[in-house]
Design a protein around this motif. Structure first.
Motif, PDB file in Angstrom:
ATOM      1  N   PHE A  25     -30.460-141.479 -26.936  1.00  0.00           N
ATOM      2  CA  PHE A  25     -30.364-141.830 -28.353  1.00  0.00           C
ATOM      3  C   PHE A  25     -31.040-140.780 -29.227  1.00  0.00           C
ATOM      4  O   PHE A  25     -30.548-140.443 -30.308  1.00  0.00           O
ATOM      5  CB  PHE A  25     -30.977-143.209 -28.602  1.00  0.00           C
ATOM      6  N   ILE A  26     -32.170-140.253 -28.778  1.00  0.00           N
ATOM      7  CA  ILE A  26     -32.842-139.196 -29.535  1.00  0.00           C
ATOM      8  C   ILE A  26     -31.955-137.955 -29.597  1.00  0.00           C
ATOM      9  O   ILE A  26     -31.818-137.323 -30.647  1.00  0.00           O
ATOM     10  CB  ILE A  26     -34.204-138.863 -28.897  1.00  0.00           C
ATOM     11  N   PHE A  27     -31.341-137.625 -28.469  1.00  0.00           N
ATOM     12  CA  PHE A  27     -30.457-136.468 -28.382  1.00  0.00           C
ATOM     13  C   PHE A  27     -29.261-136.624 -29.330  1.00  0.00           C
ATOM     14  O   PHE A  27     -28.960-135.726 -30.129  1.00  0.00           O
ATOM     15  CB  PHE A  27     -29.984-136.325 -26.933  1.00  0.00           C
ATOM     16  N   ALA A  28     -28.588-137.776 -29.257  1.00  0.00           N
ATOM     17  CA  ALA A  28     -27.415-138.006 -30.106  1.00  0.00           C
ATOM     18  C   ALA A  28     -27.803-138.064 -31.579  1.00  0.00           C
ATOM     19  O   ALA A  28     -27.114-137.509 -32.439  1.00  0.00           O
ATOM     20  CB  ALA A  28     -26.721-139.300 -29.683  1.00  0.00           C
ATOM     21  N   GLY A  29     -28.907-138.728 -31.890  1.00  0.00           N
ATOM     22  CA  GLY A  29     -29.357-138.804 -33.281  1.00  0.00           C
ATOM     23  C   GLY A  29     -29.748-137.452 -33.844  1.00  0.00           C
ATOM     24  O   GLY A  29     -29.474-137.141 -35.013  1.00  0.00           O
ATOM     25  N   GLY A  30     -30.386-136.630 -33.030  1.00  0.00           N
ATOM     26  CA  GLY A  30     -30.771-135.288 -33.487  1.00  0.00           C
ATOM     27  C   GLY A  30     -29.569-134.414 -33.775  1.00  0.00           C
ATOM     28  O   GLY A  30     -29.521-133.709 -34.783  1.00  0.00           O
ATOM     29  N   LEU A  31     -28.576-134.464 -32.883  1.00  0.00           N
ATOM     30  CA  LEU A  31     -27.374-133.658 -33.123  1.00  0.00           C
ATOM     31  C   LEU A  31     -26.565-134.183 -34.305  1.00  0.00           C
ATOM     32  O   LEU A  31     -26.003-133.394 -35.072  1.00  0.00           O
ATOM     33  CB  LEU A  31     -26.519-133.610 -31.860  1.00  0.00           C
ATOM     34  N   LEU A  32     -26.532-135.501 -34.470  1.00  0.00           N
ATOM     35  CA  LEU A  32     -25.842-136.073 -35.634  1.00  0.00           C
ATOM     36  C   LEU A  32     -26.561-135.693 -36.923  1.00  0.00           C
ATOM     37  O   LEU A  32     -25.923-135.339 -37.920  1.00  0.00           O
ATOM     38  CB  LEU A  32     -25.755-137.593 -35.496  1.00  0.00           C
ATOM     39  N   GLY A  33     -27.890-135.733 -36.896  1.00  0.00           N
ATOM     40  CA  GLY A  33     -28.670-135.313 -38.064  1.00  0.00           C
ATOM     41  C   GLY A  33     -28.463-133.844 -38.391  1.00  0.00           C
ATOM     42  O   GLY A  33     -28.367-133.453 -39.558  1.00  0.00           O
ATOM     43  N   THR A  34     -28.377-133.014 -37.362  1.00  0.00           N
ATOM     44  CA  THR A  34     -28.106-131.586 -37.557  1.00  0.00           C
ATOM     45  C   THR A  34     -26.748-131.378 -38.210  1.00  0.00           C
ATOM     46  O   THR A  34     -26.602-130.562 -39.125  1.00  0.00           O
ATOM     47  CB  THR A  34     -28.160-130.848 -36.210  1.00  0.00           C
ATOM     48  N   PHE A  35     -25.762-132.136 -37.759  1.00  0.00           N
ATOM     49  CA  PHE A  35     -24.426-132.027 -38.337  1.00  0.00           C
ATOM     50  C   PHE A  35     -24.431-132.451 -39.803  1.00  0.00           C
ATOM     51  O   PHE A  35     -23.804-131.793 -40.647  1.00  0.00           O
ATOM     52  CB  PHE A  35     -23.440-132.879 -37.536  1.00  0.00           C
ATOM     53  N   VAL A  36     -25.152-133.516 -40.135  1.00  0.00           N
ATOM     54  CA  VAL A  36     -25.231-133.979 -41.526  1.00  0.00           C
ATOM     55  C   VAL A  36     -25.919-132.927 -42.398  1.00  0.00           C
ATOM     56  O   VAL A  36     -25.474-132.643 -43.523  1.00  0.00           O
ATOM     57  CB  VAL A  36     -25.954-135.340 -41.609  1.00  0.00           C
ATOM     58  N   VAL A  37     -26.994-132.321 -41.889  1.00  0.00           N
ATOM     59  CA  VAL A  37     -27.684-131.261 -42.649  1.00  0.00           C
ATOM     60  C   VAL A  37     -26.745-130.084 -42.878  1.00  0.00           C
ATOM     61  O   VAL A  37     -26.693-129.521 -43.984  1.00  0.00           O
ATOM     62  CB  VAL A  37     -28.976-130.826 -41.910  1.00  0.00           C
ATOM     63  N   PHE A  38     -25.977-129.720 -41.848  1.00  0.00           N
ATOM     64  CA  PHE A  38     -25.017-128.629 -41.982  1.00  0.00           C
ATOM     65  C   PHE A  38     -23.978-128.943 -43.069  1.00  0.00           C
ATOM     66  O   PHE A  38     -23.689-128.099 -43.924  1.00  0.00           O
ATOM     67  CB  PHE A  38     -24.318-128.385 -40.640  1.00  0.00           C
ATOM     68  N   ILE A  39     -23.431-130.148 -43.052  1.00  0.00           N
ATOM     69  CA  ILE A  39     -22.411-130.544 -44.041  1.00  0.00           C
ATOM     70  C   ILE A  39     -22.986-130.550 -45.451  1.00  0.00           C
ATOM     71  O   ILE A  39     -22.354-130.049 -46.403  1.00  0.00           O
ATOM     72  CB  ILE A  39     -21.820-131.927 -43.684  1.00  0.00           C
ATOM     73  N   VAL A  40     -24.182-131.081 -45.623  1.00  0.00           N
ATOM     74  CA  VAL A  40     -24.808-131.136 -46.948  1.00  0.00           C
ATOM     75  C   VAL A  40     -25.082-129.732 -47.465  1.00  0.00           C
ATOM     76  O   VAL A  40     -24.826-129.432 -48.647  1.00  0.00           O
ATOM     77  CB  VAL A  40     -26.098-131.977 -46.907  1.00  0.00           C
ATOM     78  N   MET A  41     -25.578-128.858 -46.594  1.00  0.00           N
ATOM     79  CA  MET A  41     -25.827-127.471 -47.019  1.00  0.00           C
ATOM     80  C   MET A  41     -24.529-126.768 -47.399  1.00  0.00           C
ATOM     81  O   MET A  41     -24.481-126.047 -48.400  1.00  0.00           O
ATOM     82  CB  MET A  41     -26.526-126.695 -45.890  1.00  0.00           C
ATOM     83  N   TYR A  42     -23.467-127.014 -46.624  1.00  0.00           N
ATOM     84  CA  TYR A  42     -22.188-126.358 -46.904  1.00  0.00           C
ATOM     85  C   TYR A  42     -21.595-126.858 -48.216  1.00  0.00           C
ATOM     86  O   TYR A  42     -21.074-126.080 -49.007  1.00  0.00           O
ATOM     87  CB  TYR A  42     -21.220-126.613 -45.742  1.00  0.00           C
ATOM     88  N   LEU A  43     -21.684-128.167 -48.459  1.00  0.00           N
ATOM     89  CA  LEU A  43     -21.155-128.729 -49.700  1.00  0.00           C
ATOM     90  C   LEU A  43     -22.004-128.355 -50.914  1.00  0.00           C
ATOM     91  O   LEU A  43     -21.512-128.380 -52.044  1.00  0.00           O
ATOM     92  CB  LEU A  43     -21.040-130.249 -49.601  1.00  0.00           C
ATOM     93  N   ALA A  44     -23.270-128.019 -50.682  1.00  0.00           N
ATOM     94  CA  ALA A  44     -24.143-127.599 -51.782  1.00  0.00           C
ATOM     95  C   ALA A  44     -23.858-126.167 -52.216  1.00  0.00           C
ATOM     96  O   ALA A  44     -24.367-125.715 -53.242  1.00  0.00           O
ATOM     97  CB  ALA A  44     -25.599-127.740 -51.380  1.00  0.00           C
ATOM     98  N   GLY A  45     -23.054-125.460 -51.449  1.00  0.00           N
ATOM     99  CA  GLY A  45     -22.665-124.110 -51.844  1.00  0.00           C
ATOM    100  C   GLY A  45     -23.522-123.017 -51.231  1.00  0.00           C
ATOM    101  O   GLY A  45     -23.474-121.868 -51.687  1.00  0.00           O
ATOM    102  N   ILE A  46     -24.296-123.338 -50.217  1.00  0.00           N
ATOM    103  CA  ILE A  46     -25.113-122.333 -49.548  1.00  0.00           C
ATOM    104  C   ILE A  46     -24.192-121.456 -48.695  1.00  0.00           C
ATOM    105  O   ILE A  46     -23.140-121.900 -48.231  1.00  0.00           O
ATOM    106  CB  ILE A  46     -26.204-123.016 -48.699  1.00  0.00           C
TER     107      ILE A  46
END
Length: 113
Positions: A25-46
């Protein structure tokens, strides 16, 4: 297509590539959180490469952290660690010593009318 076995038998803990129980669960949650951070950064225009680099670094850190926790604490280690933090280290008694040995008997008063 590759086939991965998740369970090894009846009454055995879930295990995937060496990760046991709660670490999955820690592994899956960490990778899901990483994906969300990536999407938010990409949509923010970075910058796209900054997003990819940050995502890869975060994913590597989560994978490394999860496997190191699994190796260090084992199957029930995180639950034991959490229980240790909830258990009091010492019991504090703020009564004076003579009062500790004094018996406090409450006698029931029977009133008859």
């Amino acid at each position: 297509m590759a086939v991965y076995s998740i369970n090894k038998g009846v009454n055995k803990p879930a295990e995937f590539k060496g990760l046991q129980s709660q670490y999955l669960f820690i592994f899956a949650g960490g990778l899901l959180g990483t994906f969300v951070v990536f999407i938010v950064m990409y949509l923010a225009g970075i910058n796209q490469w900054a997003c990819i680099f940050t995502g890869l670094i975060l994913a590597f850190v989560f994978v490394w952290l999860t496997f190191s926790l699994n190796r260090k604490f084992g199957r029930y280690g995180l639950m034991k660690l959490q229980a240790r933090h909830n258990f009091p280290r010492r019991i504090i008694n703020r009564r004076s010593i003579p009062r500790l040995f004094k018996t406090n008997r409450k006698e029931a008063v029977c009133e008859t009318h």
